[in-house]
Design a protein around this motif. Structure first.
Motif: not given
Length: 315
Positions: A69-86
């Motif tokens: 989360r940047a200072g102005d609130g905008t978001l930048t994706p850093l990572a994604r991984r399995p939640s280990e479930g459905s």
């Protein structure tokens, strides 16, 4: 200081909805500041210290996304991984900011992910459950226990949080049969739980002995309570079916008020300042309710966004 903003998550076309991802909105003006693409971010949580957000990806092959989360609130994706479930539908960060718990509704699995000093996820502990389980919400209690509502088993599952996360030696808390516990909140020495399947709100003491159960709504017809919060001496609960927000007394669970939610199918809500923001999933909007003496009132203001299911205010 930046203006107060909120992040709105919901369902995207790949998960049966019409949303574009995570929408950033300035709360006072309801101006849309931006959208960050994410797959089915039906629930969001913020790190307690770091400028990092976490989002589930509610699909058969569930995911968890980490976003800066940047200072102005905008978001930048850093990572994604399995939640280990459905179909993960809820996640929560512990107060220390070192653990992220994910409730996977589809198969009932609970996964607990480590969080490093930059907010990224590390090792994971996985807690599968028997057939028919539907983990719905994870809450870190003040007693070093992770509590998870299981709508399918009418239980609150418990895990000890220490050097490692383990199953509680006393097992789960068994609630009323057919209740379908969904969201819960702790206030003082009490737990308040919304029953999605039987339309109730129930209060328990610190030992999980039931004190009282009341209908979540006074309206006739089916009701499937969704989100529940405790704030300022009141219990608030969203009613899907009647499309209302109920206000109950924390001390007696007596009804104080029941007001229109400003849309259809109130999936989630958040209180920020003198307003309540209600994510009305089936009418594609977040309704703004003005709080007066603890009672919300809809004055007609709605922020349009596709199939919203979570509102996360952040300053």
């Amino acid at each position: 200081m930046m203006a107060e903003v909120a992040y709105v998550g919901g369902y995207t076309p790949d998960t049966g909805g019409s949303g574009a991802g995570i929408t950033l909105v300035e709360l006072e003006s309801l101006v849309r500041l931006g959208v960050t693409a994410a797959p089915g971010p039906s629930f969001l949580a913020a790190h307690p210290r770091l400028p990092v957000l976490y989002a589930v990806g509610e699909s058969e092959q569930g995911t968890v996304s980490v976003l800066a989360r940047a200072g102005d609130g905008t978001l930048t994706p850093l990572a994604r991984r399995p939640s280990e479930g459905s179909f993960p539908c809820h996640l929560a960060v512990d107060p220390s900011g070192t653990l992220l718990a994910v409730a996977n509704y589809g198969d009932g699995t609970v996964s607990v992910h480590g969080i490093d000093g930059s907010g990224l996820l590390t090792d994971v502990s996985i807690f599968p459950y028997r057939d028919g389980a539907h983990a719905h919400q994870a809450v870190f209690g003040p007693d070093g226990v992770l509590y998870v509502t299981d709508l399918g088993a009418d239980e609150v599952r418990r895990h000890l949080v220490g050097a490692q996360v383990t199953s509680h030696p006393d097992g789960p808390v068994r609630l009323a049969p057919g209740m379908g516990p969904r969201h819960m909140a702790r206030s003082g020495e009490h737990w308040y739980v919304a029953g999605e399947l039987d339309g109730t709100v129930r209060v328990y003491d610190d030992g999980w002995r039931e004190i009282r159960a009341v209908p979540a709504s006074a309206a006739e017809g089916p009701n499937h309570p969704s989100h529940l919060e405790v704030s300022g001496g009141f219990v608030y609960v969203g009613n899907r079916g009647p499309d209302t927000i109920s206000v109950l007394s924390t001390t007696t669970l007596e009804p104080v008020a029941e007001v229109p939610c400003g849309g259809v199918w109130p999936r989630h809500f958040a209180i920020a300042g003198d307003r309540m923001y209600v994510a009305n999933q089936r009418s594609d909007g977040v309704a703004v309710l003005t709080m007066k003496d603890g009672i919300p009132q809809f004055d007609g203001e709605v922020f349009a966004v596709g199939t919203p299911s979570c509102v996360l205010p952040r300053v």
